[in-house]
Design an enzyme around this catalytic site. Sequence first.
Site, PDB file in Angstrom:
ATOM      1  N   GLU A  76      -0.250 124.688  15.078  1.00 24.13           N
ATOM      2  CA  GLU A  76       0.365 125.518  13.899  1.00 24.13           C
ATOM      3  C   GLU A  76      -0.802 126.669  14.597  1.00 24.13           C
ATOM      4  O   GLU A  76      -0.253 127.365  14.088  1.00 24.13           O
ATOM      5  CB  GLU A  76       1.306 125.294  13.220  1.00 24.13           C
ATOM      6  CG  GLU A  76       1.530 125.709  12.832  1.00 24.13           C
ATOM      7  CD  GLU A  76       2.818 126.186  11.534  1.00 24.13           C
ATOM      8  OE1 GLU A  76       3.186 127.057  10.499  1.00 24.13           O
ATOM      9  OE2 GLU A  76       2.603 124.637  11.545  1.00 24.13           O
ATOM     10  N   ASP A  77      -1.558 126.190  12.974  1.00 25.75           N
ATOM     11  CA  ASP A  77      -2.595 126.518  12.578  1.00 25.75           C
ATOM     12  C   ASP A  77      -3.854 127.348  13.065  1.00 25.75           C
ATOM     13  O   ASP A  77      -4.645 128.310  12.490  1.00 25.75           O
ATOM     14  CB  ASP A  77      -2.471 126.956  11.105  1.00 25.75           C
ATOM     15  CG  ASP A  77      -1.069 126.767   9.889  1.00 25.75           C
ATOM     16  OD1 ASP A  77      -0.249 127.584  10.587  1.00 25.75           O
ATOM     17  OD2 ASP A  77      -1.635 126.195   9.389  1.00 25.75           O
TER      18      ASP A  77
END
Length: 705
Positions: A76-77
């Site tokens: 996600e990051d």
Amino acid sequence: MSTIEVLAQTLSQYLPHEQVATVKRAYYYAEQAHDGQKRKSGEHYVTHPLAVAFILADLRMDCEGLTAALLHDVIEDTGISRESLAEQFGEGVAGLVDGVSKLTHLEFNSQLEKQAHNFQKMAMAMADDIRVIMVKLADRLHNMRTLDAMPGHKKRRIARETLDIYAPIANRLGMYDVKVDLESLAFEAYYPMRARMLKRAINKRYGQREKAMQKLEDFIRSELAADYIDATISVREKHTYSIYQKMHKKRRSLEEIMDVMGVRIVTDRQDSCYRILGVIHALFKPIEGRFKDYIAVPKSNGYQSLHTTVVGNNGLPLEVQIRTQEMDMVAINGIAAHWTYKSQGQAITTATNHERATKWVKSLLEIQEKAHNPMEFIDNVKSDLFPDEVYVFTPKGEIIELPSGATPVDFAYGVHTEIGNTCISCRINRRLAPLSTQLESGQTVEVITAKSAQPNVAWLSFAITGKARTNIRHYLKSKQRENAISFGYRLLTRSLNAFRTTVEELTDEQIQVVLASHHLENMDDLLESIGKGRHVGYVVARQLFPNFNEDELITPKSLKVNGSEGMLISYAKCCSPIPGDPIVGYVQVDKGVIIHHQSCPNIQDHLANPERYIRMTWSKEIEEELNVSLIVSYMNERGAVAKIASSITDTDFQVSNLDIIERGKISRLRLNIAISSRVGLADVMRRIKAVRCVEKVTRETLVSR
């Protein structure tokens, strides 16, 4: 400060050396991936996944689960892909990380819709691997512990989401300690003032309790020892949010809450639990109706214990929980106890609890498959997350667990989807009962089915389980589409008659032109749209034959009402037409065709859209009962209304309502009656006119309201 070396030392107590090494490698991989990223608190980002891994290590999570915990934000990051993770740590870890990751590449209309999409994706991943939710719960728990760094509006949103979704999931999976921590932290973040005031009130009412608690603990221990019962005793205070919930839901004051203080007694064998119960009831006066045996009938999350509430030495209510060591481990860790037993190399005696959780997650998948959008899915799942169970029996003696307030319809779908779809009635304790009856624990429920039966839209008003509601909606929507296609076919066929052709004679080119102009994919979509009134059959027919000579058009035949159209045909309340009346249909968007009496003044309002009018007639086979209103003028004498009502009691017609609309020497009343034909209506009016005090009977459709 916790470091990877401290975590490795903890893990070495139950994991082999090579697996500890894999976890350490995952940490350094995450550290490098998150390099330069910081949390709102100012800490390096990698401290978050490390804290999540520590939480799971306390639950004795396995190597893959811990690795996924350390890497859960990498997809996600950071720029690292799922494929890269699979290459480095295996497909199992990559699948877990992907399941936990949020949706980041879709646009949503609202934060609520985003939450629904995220939970829907997580539920699908949970069905493949239950560890997904354990990693997510640990992730949420650490986020709640560090919530103070967030701005106020985000803090409240995250706290509300935790109370609505994550704490109930932890409870559903039997993870009591995680649930309590999540609820306590979320309560303080969402209702800070209420939390402070409630704590203050508890301290005032139960002040100086440490010495009293120790004294109580010693007293019970000595009494059990006198009976040669070996047990561990702990006196506790119920957590604040649980007390608040009881006060809020049951509208009670703190003084009325029965179990603010509690005693937990853990022993070695199941039979000792019942012996201890006898000792407790001999020492303290039990409060009637407050005993529950969750050992004989476990909760749906696998929880087992004896519960009793007694009056303590200080006169205050005291809840006592009695269970074995294994039951205690399941009660505290729930499904996580499954990994604890595996890590200790013992026989996995918590398999039943694991199976229960897996069964629930599988049921989520079934709800997800039949829900038409994430919002509907999450709405249905929430009803399963607050169970307060009732336990009922099948005729063969099997126990079915249902949420409090469940009905026989929920029971039927709980047994099997097909039984739910075909149920027509039920017997509760061998007596016929309505399908809307709320079930109580201990009842035996038998569902009566019929092959031709189908779900009723009214069931949605009393079915409460996610599985029942989703299946009912799914069936009704599928049936509605099927009916709409069939009705749309009839409407289009009637319109095409004016052009001397049929649906079957249309060319592919003609159809594709019309589909493209209305942005529809296939003929069924077009017919459904016509059936629901979104498109008008005549207008579509005109588009199919744009060059047809108007002078050659013939008048289409009337459309027959046969009563099988379901919700696609409705009857105007302004004029209440009944079989035999001259009628006309008006096509209304998303409501299909609305039938009016030909003399109804309201149809004049629609003359601006003549293409939406349809000439209609009643089918000879129709037997549908429809409401009609009669206005009766009568001499106001004693017993007049009773005489009018009794004049039609020996007929087959049902009076649904009776209103006196004018009082005086000559009074007027309105009678609402279910009638199936004009012949029946004439019979009813003749009977009413025969009553001596009646002056006049008029059908309300033909007079102004």
